[in-house]
Every structure is written in structure tokens, then in C-alpha cells.
Design a protein around this motif. Structure first.
Motif, mmCIF file in Angstrom:
data_model
loop_
_atom_site.group_PDB
_atom_site.id
_atom_site.type_symbol
_atom_site.label_atom_id
_atom_site.label_comp_id
_atom_site.label_asym_id
_atom_site.label_seq_id
_atom_site.Cartn_x
_atom_site.Cartn_y
_atom_site.Cartn_z
ATOM 1 N N ARG A 81 41.049 77.483 11.661
ATOM 2 C CA ARG A 81 42.098 76.721 12.341
ATOM 3 C C ARG A 81 42.673 77.532 13.494
ATOM 4 O O ARG A 81 42.870 78.735 13.390
ATOM 5 N N ALA A 82 42.933 76.849 14.602
ATOM 6 C CA ALA A 82 43.497 77.504 15.776
ATOM 7 C C ALA A 82 44.848 76.886 16.120
ATOM 8 O O ALA A 82 45.150 75.751 15.734
ATOM 9 N N ASP A 83 45.648 77.633 16.851
ATOM 10 C CA ASP A 83 46.900 77.087 17.373
ATOM 11 C C ASP A 83 46.666 76.316 18.662
ATOM 12 O O ASP A 83 47.493 75.477 19.046
ATOM 13 N N VAL A 84 45.556 76.596 19.338
ATOM 14 C CA VAL A 84 45.212 75.909 20.579
ATOM 15 C C VAL A 84 43.718 76.063 20.814
ATOM 16 O O VAL A 84 43.111 77.061 20.408
ATOM 17 N N VAL A 85 43.130 75.058 21.450
ATOM 18 C CA VAL A 85 41.719 75.097 21.833
ATOM 19 C C VAL A 85 41.636 74.985 23.355
ATOM 20 O O VAL A 85 42.363 74.193 23.962
ATOM 21 N N VAL A 86 40.772 75.774 23.947
ATOM 22 C CA VAL A 86 40.500 75.690 25.384
ATOM 23 C C VAL A 86 39.072 75.195 25.554
ATOM 24 O O VAL A 86 38.140 75.769 24.983
ATOM 25 N N ALA A 87 38.895 74.121 26.324
ATOM 26 C CA ALA A 87 37.566 73.533 26.515
ATOM 27 C C ALA A 87 37.195 73.529 27.987
ATOM 28 O O ALA A 87 38.026 73.283 28.857
ATOM 29 N N GLU A 88 35.921 73.809 28.250
ATOM 30 C CA GLU A 88 35.362 73.758 29.600
ATOM 31 C C GLU A 88 34.603 72.443 29.777
ATOM 32 O O GLU A 88 34.190 71.823 28.797
ATOM 33 N N PRO A 89 34.396 72.000 31.025
ATOM 34 C CA PRO A 89 33.498 70.867 31.259
ATOM 35 C C PRO A 89 32.110 71.188 30.725
ATOM 36 O O PRO A 89 31.793 72.357 30.500
ATOM 37 N N PRO A 90 31.263 70.136 30.514
ATOM 38 C CA PRO A 90 31.346 68.784 31.043
ATOM 39 C C PRO A 90 32.316 67.893 30.252
ATOM 40 O O PRO A 90 32.810 68.319 29.200
ATOM 41 N N PRO A 91 32.529 66.663 30.740
ATOM 42 C CA PRO A 91 33.462 65.760 30.058
ATOM 43 C C PRO A 91 33.092 65.479 28.612
ATOM 44 O O PRO A 91 33.992 65.221 27.798
ATOM 45 N N THR A 92 31.806 65.531 28.274
ATOM 46 C CA THR A 92 31.421 65.283 26.881
ATOM 47 C C THR A 92 32.035 66.331 25.963
ATOM 48 O O THR A 92 32.453 66.025 24.842
ATOM 49 N N THR A 93 32.106 67.567 26.428
ATOM 50 C CA THR A 93 32.756 68.612 25.636
ATOM 51 C C THR A 93 34.247 68.326 25.513
ATOM 52 O O THR A 93 34.851 68.537 24.455
ATOM 53 N N VAL A 98 45.892 69.696 16.660
ATOM 54 C CA VAL A 98 45.956 70.944 17.427
ATOM 55 C C VAL A 98 45.932 70.580 18.912
ATOM 56 O O VAL A 98 45.123 69.752 19.340
ATOM 57 N N PRO A 99 46.800 71.158 19.738
ATOM 58 C CA PRO A 99 46.744 70.877 21.176
ATOM 59 C C PRO A 99 45.544 71.556 21.822
ATOM 60 O O PRO A 99 45.050 72.575 21.326
ATOM 61 N N TYR A 100 45.082 70.979 22.928
ATOM 62 C CA TYR A 100 43.988 71.630 23.656
ATOM 63 C C TYR A 100 44.298 71.674 25.141
ATOM 64 O O TYR A 100 45.079 70.883 25.681
ATOM 65 N N VAL A 101 43.671 72.646 25.786
ATOM 66 C CA VAL A 101 43.804 72.865 27.221
ATOM 67 C C VAL A 101 42.439 72.663 27.848
ATOM 68 O O VAL A 101 41.441 73.183 27.338
ATOM 69 N N TYR A 102 42.393 71.906 28.932
ATOM 70 C CA TYR A 102 41.126 71.638 29.626
ATOM 71 C C TYR A 102 41.057 72.534 30.856
ATOM 72 O O TYR A 102 41.935 72.482 31.719
ATOM 73 N N PHE A 103 40.019 73.347 30.929
ATOM 74 C CA PHE A 103 39.846 74.298 32.023
ATOM 75 C C PHE A 103 38.939 73.655 33.065
ATOM 76 O O PHE A 103 37.724 73.671 32.946
#
Length: 397
Positions: free
Chosen positions: A99-111, A124-129
Motif C-alpha cells: 500500500r502506498a500513500d500516493v502513486v505517480v504515473a507516467e504516460p501513456p494514457p492507458t497507464t 489512494v491519490p495519484y499524480v500524473y506526470f
């Protein structure tokens, strides 16, 4: 002061980074995410990276967890099947992993879509890079209207669910806003290069005979074929000059076919580690970078230019975008149109002049303005703010 000090929290916060590409692959995204990992760790986070097994059979570790995926003939994770081979397992890795406190995701949009689904289920909140905007790029590519609309819908949905969006430039921010993204959620953190790895100090490849270096993706957006066309003109005047092109992409077959008449004077060594790129950059007469106009990526900021400057090597930049003016304004090399004759002229100028190195003042300017560590620290601060606010996944409105 960090908000952990204010709240008195003692348990280390945890972040997960989901990305198709990660160090030591020689790619801008790999450098960005590696530096973001270290920036988050400097803030006290325990970071887990969910990524792919890269060329060279990189092993997993407790921090970097790799998964075998499909790659195209050039070795890149690009294409529908290739994306799915990463994204489908990623869903389960996010759902059943630590479990994470936050997730950071990179493109592509499918990810981004997979990340939104998993994070919603685990609350869990996520941040889109966002280093680019795929919806914009598809406007210049020959794909069906159905595909374009589907990708745009996925990208909008992934962006809308993010608690925060990291953009590498004002150009990317503008594209995101045109896509309907809430401007309040966008943080422009900038971009840069690892100035410790890419520096004038270190081993350099033999500069004789002289060579030009291209290191990065070779696709329709970069239009790297212009350098092969230009080198054919250069080779007629300088029979000892060489062109070395590291990396790969959808245009690799086109480039190798164009280069075939020139024999071994044009080399395509494929994907190599960043340390190898740095060594070859130090020895090059000039590095090459381009953004082909009219491909939907006129806002692109190819960091290979910054890597070259950081090594003290001048750049031949062809095409459009913010780097064209940057190269001209700061005397970093040559800026020309995306035109083989103009590129050849710049390459010939580089060969005719004594081997040029960029001075200390230029390197100091780069370190102050385009250090990847600085961009990563700004990105980590934005991620930390999301966790500090105890954000939940925003509703889709």
C-alpha cells in the motif's frame, strides 16, 4: 519545513511510481523518474518503482520491481500490445502490491487509466506526470478517428482523476488546458538533465575521426531522418566523418535504409546505458536534436540537447519548439530549420571550426536553470503536498 514535522508523524510515507521506462535505460523519462525517486527519498519517502525488464535483463530489487513486457523491434515499449503487456499486469501490481500513500504515473494514457482504477479501489491519490500530451500528438499521425477519440477520452479521464498533474513546461501546460484539464491541478516543474552524470569530466570516446551523435527516440515526431539526409551531403565533403545514432523507434527501419549507401560511416548501436551516452557525447564534434514541425509536438523540449550542453558539447538543433530559441540565445550551437541542406551546413560549420567546447559559464547557467535534480525536487514537493492534504480521488464531474 516538511509537513511531517508539523503533524509529528513518525511512520515513513510510501510512494509508488508506475512507469514503462526507468533507469538505467537511456531515455528522458527514465532520468526524470530516477531523479524523482531520489527527491522523494530525500523527503523521507519509501519509494517502490513498478517498471519493466529493460534491455540487458535488468534485475528487480526491493525498490525497483521489474516485469517482463513486449517490446517492438527497436526495443521500445511502444504500441498497443506493448502498452497492454505493461498496463494489464500493472493493474494487479497496484491492487495487490504494498500500500502506498500516493502513486505517480507516467504516460501513456492507458497507464493513467489503470492507475485511476486501482487507486480508486484502494482509495489512494495519484499524480500524473505529464511530459507530453498524446492527444495532441495524434492530430498529426495517420490513425483512425475512432482511435484518436478513444485515446483523447482515456487521457482526459486519467487527468481528471489525478490529484495533481506535473507538467515539464508551459507548452505542455497549455496543451493540458486545451484538453479541458483544471489549471489549478497543474504544476509546471520544468525539466532538465542529470548534470552529475552528463558532465565534461569523465571518460570520452576518441574524437578522431570526428563524429556526430544522435541519442534518443527516432520517431515521426523527432524526424531524425533529416540528419541522415544531411550527413549524406556532409560525407561527400568530409570522407572521414561519422554519424552515430543511439536508441531506436518506429523510424529505425527508415533510417537504416537511408543510411545503407554510406556503409559503416553511419552506425546504429541500439539502446545503451546513460553512462555510454555520456562518454560518446563528450567526444562528439556536435550532438544532434530535432523536433519535426507539424507533428503535434511543436511544444516538445528534447532533453538530449541539455545532455549535450551539460557535457560541454555544442548542439545542432533542427526544427521547432522552445529549444530552438534557447540554443540561439545562449550560443549553445546551431539552430536551423528542419531541412537537410540547412542541417548539413551547420554540421559542416562544426567540422570546419576547431573542436568547440562550451565554457564554464554556460555549464553554470545550465546547472542553475536546467538541473534535473531541481525539477525533481519541485515535483517531489508537489507530490508531498498531495499526501500532506490527505487527498482522496477527486470525483468525476
Amino acid at each position: 519545513m516538511n509537513d511531517r514535522t508539523l503533524t509529528g508523524a513518525t511512520t515513513p510515507r510510501r510512494a509508488t511510481i508506475a512507469t514503462r521506462v526507468y533507469e538505467p535505460e537511456a531515455a528522458a523519462a527514465a532520468y526524470r523518474l530516477g531523479n524523482l525517486t531520489r527527491a522523494l527519498e530525500r523527503l523521507g519517502y519509501r519509494v517502490t518503482v513498478l517498471t519493466t525488464k529493460s534491455p540487458g535483463a535488468r534485475r528487480s530489487s526491493t525498490r525497483v520491481r521489474r516485469w517482463p513486457v513486449l517490446r517492438d523491434r527497436s526495443g521500445a515499449v511502444r504500441g498497443y500490445l506493448q502498452y497492454l503487456s505493461f498496463d494489464v499486469p500493472l493493474l494487479f501490481r497496484l491492487l495487490f502490491g504494498p500500500r502506498a500513500d500516493v502513486v505517480v504515473a507516467e504516460p501513456p494514457p492507458t497507464t493513467g487509466v489503470v492507475t485511476r482504477i486501482a487507486c480508486a479501489m484502494r482509495r489512494v491519490p495519484y499524480v500524473y506526470f505529464s511530459a507530453d500530451v498524446m492527444s495532441s500528438a495524434l492530430t498529426a499521425v495517420k490513425v483512425s478517428g475512432i482511435v484518436r477519440r478513444a485515446v483523447t477520452a482515456m487521457e482526459r479521464w486519467a487527468l481528471r482523476g489525478a490529484a495533481e498533474i506535473l507538467a515539464i513546461s508551459d507548452g505542455v501546460r497549455n496543451e493540458l488546458e486545451q484538453l479541458g484539464t483544471d489549471p489549478a491541478k497543474i504544476s509546471v516543474i520544468g525539466t532538465g538533465i542529470d548534470t552529475a552524470l552528463f558532465s565534461p569530466d569523465g571518460e570520452a570516446e576518441d574524437a578522431e575521426p570526428p563524429y556526430f551523435l544522435y541519442a534518443g527516440t527516432m520517431s515521426e515526431f523527432q524526424g531524425a531522418a533529416v540528419f541522415v539526409d544531411a550527413f549524406e551531403l556532409v560525407a561527400a565533403e568530409h570522407p572521414d566523418a561519422r554519424l552515430v545514432m543511439f536508441g531506436g523507434g518506429v523510424d529505425i527501419d527508415l533510417l537504416t535504409a537511408k543510411a545503407a549507401p554510406l556503409g559503416n560511416r553511419v552506425a546504429f548501436p541500439g539502446f545503451v546505458d546513460a553512462e555510454v551516452v555520456a562518454r560518446w557525447t563528450r567526444g562528439a564534434t556536435a550532438s544532434l536534436a530535432s523536433v519535426r514541425p507539424g507533428q503535434g509536438y511543436d511544444f516538445a523540449f528534447p532533453t538530449k540537447t541539455l545532455a549535450s550542453v551539460s557535457c560541454g558539447t555544442p548542439v545542432v538543433f533542427a526544427g521547432v519548439g522552445p529549444l530552438r530559441e534557447l540554443v540561439t540565445d545562449h550560443n549553445l550551437g546551431w539552430s536551423v530549420d528542419w531541412d537537410a541542406r540547412q542541417v548539413a551546413g551547420a554540421m559542416l560549420d562544426a567540422l570546419r571550426a576547431p573542436r568547440r567546447r562550451l565554457g564554464r559559464s554556460t555549464l553554470d547557467w545550465l546547472d542553475a536553470n536546467y538541473s534535473l535534480r531541481g525539477a525533481a525536487d519541485r515535483g517531489a514537493a508537489a507530490v508531498d503536498a498531495v499526501v500532506g492534504l490527505r487527498s482522496t480521488v477527486p470525483s468525476d464531474n
